[in-house]
Design an enzyme around this catalytic site. Structure first.
Site, PDB file in Angstrom:
ATOM      1  CG  ASN A 117      -0.399  -0.109   2.496  1.00  0.00           C
ATOM      2  OD1 ASN A 117       0.710  -0.639   2.664  1.00  0.00           O
ATOM      3  ND2 ASN A 117      -1.083   0.398   3.495  1.00  0.00           N
ATOM      4  N   GLY A 190       2.223  -6.001   7.312  1.00  0.00           N
ATOM      5  CA  GLY A 190       1.150  -6.553   6.479  1.00  0.00           C
ATOM      6  C   GLY A 190      -0.056  -6.886   7.328  1.00  0.00           C
ATOM      7  CD  GLU A 212       5.226  -1.554  12.924  1.00  0.00           C
ATOM      8  OE1 GLU A 212       4.189  -0.856  12.879  1.00  0.00           O
ATOM      9  OE2 GLU A 212       6.065  -1.460  13.839  1.00  0.00           O
ATOM     10  CB  CYS A 246      -1.920   0.284   7.992  1.00  0.00           C
ATOM     11  SG  CYS A 246      -0.585   1.455   8.228  1.00  0.00           S
TER      12      CYS A 246
HETATM   13  P1  NAD Z   1      -0.240  -9.164   3.249  1.00  0.00           P
HETATM   14  O1  NAD Z   1      -0.108  -9.603   4.649  1.00  0.00           O
HETATM   15  O2  NAD Z   1      -1.105  -9.900   2.315  1.00  0.00           O
HETATM   16  O3  NAD Z   1       1.207  -9.112   2.544  1.00  0.00           O
HETATM   17  C1  NAD Z   1       2.307  -8.451   3.080  1.00  0.00           C
HETATM   18  C2  NAD Z   1       3.547  -9.224   2.742  1.00  0.00           C
HETATM   19  O4  NAD Z   1       3.411 -10.537   3.267  1.00  0.00           O
HETATM   20  C3  NAD Z   1       3.804  -9.353   1.257  1.00  0.00           C
HETATM   21  O5  NAD Z   1       5.185  -9.140   1.004  1.00  0.00           O
HETATM   22  C4  NAD Z   1       3.392 -10.774   0.955  1.00  0.00           C
HETATM   23  O6  NAD Z   1       4.139 -11.375  -0.100  1.00  0.00           O
HETATM   24  C5  NAD Z   1       3.673 -11.485   2.250  1.00  0.00           C
HETATM   25  N1  NAD Z   1       2.796 -12.636   2.455  1.00  0.00           N
HETATM   26  C6  NAD Z   1       1.517 -12.791   2.032  1.00  0.00           C
HETATM   27  N2  NAD Z   1       1.030 -13.986   2.419  1.00  0.00           N
HETATM   28  C7  NAD Z   1       2.026 -14.593   3.092  1.00  0.00           C
HETATM   29  C8  NAD Z   1       2.140 -15.855   3.747  1.00  0.00           C
HETATM   30  N3  NAD Z   1       1.131 -16.732   3.764  1.00  0.00           N
HETATM   31  N4  NAD Z   1       3.307 -16.158   4.364  1.00  0.00           N
HETATM   32  C9  NAD Z   1       4.328 -15.269   4.376  1.00  0.00           C
HETATM   33  N5  NAD Z   1       4.274 -14.063   3.766  1.00  0.00           N
HETATM   34  C10 NAD Z   1       3.153 -13.729   3.131  1.00  0.00           C
HETATM   35  O7  NAD Z   1      -0.643  -7.672   3.407  1.00  0.00           O
HETATM   36  P2  NAD Z   1      -0.934  -6.645   2.272  1.00  0.00           P
HETATM   37  O8  NAD Z   1      -2.195  -7.027   1.585  1.00  0.00           O
HETATM   38  O9  NAD Z   1       0.284  -6.398   1.449  1.00  0.00           O
HETATM   39  O10 NAD Z   1      -1.185  -5.330   3.156  1.00  0.00           O
HETATM   40  C11 NAD Z   1      -2.414  -5.079   3.753  1.00  0.00           C
HETATM   41  C12 NAD Z   1      -2.396  -5.255   5.245  1.00  0.00           C
HETATM   42  O11 NAD Z   1      -1.224  -4.731   5.810  1.00  0.00           O
HETATM   43  C13 NAD Z   1      -3.534  -4.491   5.914  1.00  0.00           C
HETATM   44  O12 NAD Z   1      -4.064  -5.286   6.931  1.00  0.00           O
HETATM   45  C14 NAD Z   1      -2.852  -3.276   6.506  1.00  0.00           C
HETATM   46  O13 NAD Z   1      -3.516  -2.710   7.604  1.00  0.00           O
HETATM   47  C15 NAD Z   1      -1.526  -3.838   6.874  1.00  0.00           C
HETATM   48  N6  NAD Z   1      -0.515  -2.783   6.914  1.00  0.00           N
HETATM   49  C16 NAD Z   1       0.005  -2.441   8.119  1.00  0.00           C
HETATM   50  C17 NAD Z   1       0.933  -1.412   8.170  1.00  0.00           C
HETATM   51  C18 NAD Z   1       1.560  -0.970   9.455  1.00  0.00           C
HETATM   52  O14 NAD Z   1       2.504  -0.179   9.395  1.00  0.00           O
HETATM   53  N7  NAD Z   1       1.099  -1.424  10.590  1.00  0.00           N
HETATM   54  C19 NAD Z   1       1.309  -0.759   6.998  1.00  0.00           C
HETATM   55  C20 NAD Z   1       0.740  -1.161   5.807  1.00  0.00           C
HETATM   56  C21 NAD Z   1      -0.177  -2.185   5.762  1.00  0.00           C
END
Ligand code: NAD
Length: 460
Positions: A117, A190, A212, A246
């Site tokens: 994002n 994520g 995070e 987020c």
């Molecule tokens: P996501 O968890 O789907 O993916 C994030 C990362 O995790 C990616 O690099 C992805 O390849 C990896 N990933 C996905 N599935 C995985 C698995 N099964 N095992 C290991 N790694 C895996 O998240 P997203 O869709 O990229 O982001 C959205 C989420 O992230 C929302 O919930 C948002 O609130 C959160 N977010 C939090 C912050 C923060 O700073 N707290 C910042 C941005 C986004």
């Protein structure tokens, strides 16, 4: 990249880390400065990549991505010498005489997994903290923002040798393969769901981990603030990056009697910002991919749309949408929205607010619009959240003096500036004793009575 290549990569990082070549503070500062020069040189490429991935307007890319990264570099180049210097602490009288101090050591190689994002800054800001603290980094950016990923590879490759900073591209499968290896630290950004998978993998080696994550950030409005400005700030925080933030206000909780006027003001502000048709606005982004688009589309089912709801799947356009009082058991309330849908809930008493916040506890951010000190204090004292802003949204993220992170479901650990330094360093407490004085009582055979010892301890 297969598992033996990942193991080899980790070994290369281990060998490099052991040379200590990246350790001297002046080397760290020199590389941070080099990074800043390369970033400034590649600024337009970064904006182009963010546009390709998320249709981000240049102003948003500058303010919410590029600037944050430059500020983090400046914070470290200015302060790292002082932060990393050994710190004297007063000795315990029990150990008198002694010199007591703290040393800071990097962990080693940090695995970073980042989201799509804010694909540039959510990779770069933690990375800057990690390398400035003396670690090496293996970064796995999100597969959903491939253009930004390419720019990250280019920039980091121009500055750092590959055994200091490596970028591994790939999807969840690659992330899982990376998680099978023993890292010295894992920094994950994520979803909460994947955060749990990361925590389980880290538990195998007891690897220290920062998570995070996301969550449902409430925006509570009691009607004592100027309604137009309140609406403007909510609209800005919610629809920036098409709601894919987020810490975006997930839902509004407004005092019942102000609901109608707030909704009217929110609609006016949406149209002031993006016009009557946001699809034509240069300042309105797009949804990252079809899977997320479909999730948002499903969120609208059986809801009372009071504004917007227009979508165009081909363009991944999802218009700013306002929903009236969604049922508490609907997905709009149960799950993080992470898109341009703003549900409006109402309350009459602080107890009504409590009921909602108990159900949706531990948000990443917490927003209160109020001029009523008692109301504000009650809410921020009685609720647990990552960070709060009174009378605005998102802005706490931009201050490198403040820690950024969640609690419970919204995360573990926090970073930015000095907090990144603390996060990515292991603090070693050291006591250096002298031989000129010893309390004889500490050695066996011990005194028969402890009363004299107690008296001595009381005096010192
Ligand atoms: P996501 O968890 O789907 O993916 C994030 C990362 O995790 C990616 O690099 C992805 O390849 C990896 N990933 C996905 N599935 C995985 C698995 N099964 N095992 C290991 N790694 C895996 O998240 P997203 O869709 O990229 O982001 C959205 C989420 O992230 C929302 O919930 C948002 O609130 C959160 N977010 C939090 C912050 C923060 O700073 N707290 C910042 C941005 C986004």
């Amino acid at each position: 990249m297969n598992s033996s290549m990942i193991t080899k990569l980790k070994e290369e990082h281990n060998r490099f880390f052991k040379t200590h070549k990246n350790q001297p503070i002046k080397v760290r500062i020199q590389y941070l400065k080099k990074l800043k020069i390369v970033l400034e040189d590649k600024e337009l490429e970064i904006y182009d990549a963010l546009y390709e991935d998320l249709k981000k307007p240049v102003f948003e890319s500058f303010a919410s991505e590029f600037l944050m990264v430059l500020k983090e570099i400046d914070s470290f180049t200015k302060n790292i010498k002082e932060w990393a210097a050994p710190k004297k602490v007063s000795g315990s009288l029990l150990n008198f005489p002694s010199q007591d101090f703290l040393l800071y050591e990097p962990y080693g190689t940090i695995l970073m997994i980042s989201p799509w994002n804010y694909p540039f800054q959510l990779a770069m800001v933690p990375l800057i903290g990690a390398i400035a603290t003396g670690n090496t980094v293996v970064l796995k950016p999100s597969e959903s923002a491939p253009n930004t990923s390419k720019v990250l590879i280019e920039i980091l490759g121009l500055v750092f040798p590959q055994e200091w900073v490596s970028v591994v591209e790939g999807d969840a499968k690659i992330a899982q393969a990376l998680l099978k290896v023993q890292w010295d630290y894992i920094f994950y950004t994520g979803s909460t769901q994947v955060g749990k998978i990361v925590a389980k993998a880290a538990a195998e080696y007891l690897t220290p981990t920062t998570l995070e994550l996301g969550g449902k950030s409430p925006c509570i409005v009691d009607g004592t603030t100027p309604i137009e400005k309140t609406a403007r700030r909510i609209v800005w925080g919610k629809f920036l990056n098409c709601g894919q933030t987020c810490i975006a206000p997930d839902y509004v909780l407004v005092k019942s009697e102000f609901k109608t006027s707030l909704i009217t003001a929110i609609i006016e502000e949406i149209e002031k910002a993006f016009g009557k048709n946001a699809q034509k606005s240069d300042d309105y982004g797009r949804i990252i991919h079809e899977k997320h688009f479909k999730k948002l589309e499903a969120d609208l089912k059986n809801q009372k749309i009071i504004y917007g709801g227009s979508i165009d799947k081909k363009e991944l356009y999802f218009g700013p949408t306002v929903i009236d009082s969604p049922p508490m058991n609907s997905s709009l309330i149960q799950d993080e929205i992470f898109g341009p849908i703003l549900p409006i809930l109402t309350y009459d008493t602080i107890n009504d607010i409590d009921i909602v916040l108990t159900q949706l506890k531990n948000p990443l951010a917490f927003y209160v619009f109020s001029e009523n000190k008692k109301f504000i204090n009650t809410l921020i004292k009685n609720n647990s959240f990552g960070g709060a802003v009174i009378n605005d949204a998102l802005v706490h993220f931009t201050n490198t003096e403040l820690p950024f992170g969640g609690i419970g479901n919204s995360g573990i650990g926090s970073y930015h500036g000095k907090y990144s330094f603390d996060l990515f360093s292991h603090t070693k407490p050291i006591v250096k004793r002298s031989f000129w004085f010893d309390l004889p009582q500490r050695y066996a055979p011990y005194p028969k009575s402890i009363s004299l010892f107690k008296k001595i301890l009381k005096r010192i």
